[in-house]
Motif scaffolding. Structure first.
Motif, mmCIF file in Angstrom:
data_model
loop_
_atom_site.group_PDB
_atom_site.id
_atom_site.type_symbol
_atom_site.label_atom_id
_atom_site.label_comp_id
_atom_site.label_asym_id
_atom_site.label_seq_id
_atom_site.Cartn_x
_atom_site.Cartn_y
_atom_site.Cartn_z
ATOM 1 N N THR A 156 0.836 -1.194 0.000
ATOM 2 C CA THR A 156 0.000 0.000 0.000
ATOM 3 C C THR A 156 0.876 1.250 0.000
ATOM 4 N N PRO A 157 0.398 2.345 -0.591
ATOM 5 C CA PRO A 157 1.198 3.577 -0.595
ATOM 6 C C PRO A 157 1.591 4.037 0.804
ATOM 7 N N ILE A 164 8.728 -2.686 7.826
ATOM 8 C CA ILE A 164 8.545 -4.023 7.264
ATOM 9 C C ILE A 164 8.581 -3.994 5.741
ATOM 10 N N MET A 165 8.105 -2.912 5.132
ATOM 11 C CA MET A 165 7.903 -2.890 3.684
ATOM 12 C C MET A 165 8.840 -1.948 2.942
ATOM 13 N N ALA A 166 9.665 -1.197 3.633
ATOM 14 C CA ALA A 166 10.517 -0.202 2.974
ATOM 15 C C ALA A 166 11.333 -0.839 1.859
ATOM 16 N N VAL A 188 -3.111 -2.355 7.096
ATOM 17 C CA VAL A 188 -2.788 -3.138 5.908
ATOM 18 C C VAL A 188 -1.523 -2.580 5.259
ATOM 19 N N LEU A 189 -0.519 -3.439 5.114
ATOM 20 C CA LEU A 189 0.738 -3.052 4.482
ATOM 21 C C LEU A 189 0.810 -3.483 3.024
ATOM 22 N N ALA A 190 0.044 -4.505 2.650
ATOM 23 C CA ALA A 190 0.008 -4.965 1.258
ATOM 24 C C ALA A 190 -1.303 -5.691 1.031
ATOM 25 N N THR A 191 -1.754 -5.662 -0.213
ATOM 26 C CA THR A 191 -3.006 -6.315 -0.577
ATOM 27 C C THR A 191 -2.778 -7.255 -1.757
ATOM 28 N N THR A 192 -3.784 -8.067 -2.027
ATOM 29 C CA THR A 192 -3.818 -8.857 -3.253
ATOM 30 C C THR A 192 -5.244 -8.866 -3.759
ATOM 31 N N THR A 193 -5.422 -8.827 -5.070
ATOM 32 C CA THR A 193 -6.750 -8.697 -5.666
ATOM 33 C C THR A 193 -7.116 -9.948 -6.445
ATOM 34 N N GLN A 194 -8.229 -10.534 -6.068
ATOM 35 C CA GLN A 194 -8.779 -11.692 -6.767
ATOM 36 C C GLN A 194 -9.583 -11.200 -7.967
ATOM 37 N N ARG A 195 -9.129 -11.539 -9.144
ATOM 38 C CA ARG A 195 -9.813 -11.103 -10.360
ATOM 39 C C ARG A 195 -11.089 -11.901 -10.579
#
Length: 255
Positions: A156-157, A164-166, A188-195
């Motif tokens: 995420t921006p 953790i994400m740098a 939330v530090l990162a996401t994933t998108t189910q198409r």
């Protein structure tokens, strides 16, 4: 590259033991469904903990959670228990320890699909595995690989400067893509998108948290949903994120 344990801001401090020993203590709890290779998976990270000053205690059940004297001295719990069960006193002990400052960290089903019958555990962790939609039916061959789909993990921006994400950008994996049910108290530090694919019963894309943290009392919680197999845990970005996540969640040992 500096150790992730040196590069992150630790959690609240715990005073030294009466005997003056300064090592931090990590409790590794592993077990449950063997398909996630809980022994081999945690063995990948135990040396890293030891190299960064942790005394590591390993158990094959959540029984230690019910020992308040032990848990008061634990600075980090690394849990890798898919499904399985937990007793009331074990869960109460875990939750109390986290609220008092013990870190809780894990990956994949070892933390996001543990103790399904315990809704209070879901409340503590903040997100629950719901499913990992497989390949379209026409592409399935009746093997485990039917569940491995190509997907992207998107930091995420707002997480760009998080310890953790740098420096981690979008990256792709071919493995189980976790569809997660979560609340809005997770960071939330990162996401994933189910198409949406031909034949899928859902009618719009679904974005789930893939990496998140949570503050619970004085304690910190870290969850990474990638980690189904050892090869995924060896992926450079996944491995780095988990090592950093352990560091971030761990309580600092005060001088």
């Amino acid at each position: 590259m500096p150790s992730p344990f040196e590069a992150t801001t630790p959690g609240p401090g715990r005073t030294r033991d009466p005997d003056g020993h300064g090592a931090r203590r990590a409790l590794v709890v592993r077990g449950g469904w063997e398909g996630h290779q809980p022994v081999e998976a945690t063995d990948m990270f135990i040396p890293h903990l030891a190299e960064n000053g942790f005394v590591v205690d390993v158990h094959d059940s959540p029984a230690p959670y019910a020992d308040p004297e032990l848990m008061a001295q634990v600075d980090l719990v690394v849990q890798c228990v898919t499904m399985s069960s937990i007793t009331g006193d074990q869960f109460t002990g875990l939750r109390a320890a986290v609220a008092a400052g013990t870190g809780l960290a894990g990956w994949h089903g070892g933390i996001a699909d543990s103790y399904r019958e315990c809704s209070d555990y879901l409340h503590l962790v903040g997100g629950q595995f719901a499913c990992h939609p497989p390949k379209p039916e026409a592409e399935r061959i009746g093997e485990e690989s039917d569940n491995f789909v190509r997907h992207t993990i998107n930091p995420t921006p707002d997480a760009a400067d998080h310890p953790i994400m740098a420096g981690v950008g979008d990256f792709e994996l071919t493995t189980e893509q976790y569809w997660v049910l979560a609340d809005d108290y997770v960071d939330v530090l990162a996401t994933t998108t189910q198409r949406v694919r031909d034949g899928d019963p859902w009618h719009r894309e679904v974005t789930s948290p893939a990496i998140w943290t949570r503050q619970w009392g004085k304690g910190r919680i870290f969850v990474a949903t990638p980690g189904h197999s050892l090869d995924v845990l060896r992926h450079p970005d996944v491995n780095l994120i988990i090592r950093r996540g352990l560091a971030w969640a761990a309580r600092e040992l005060a001088a």
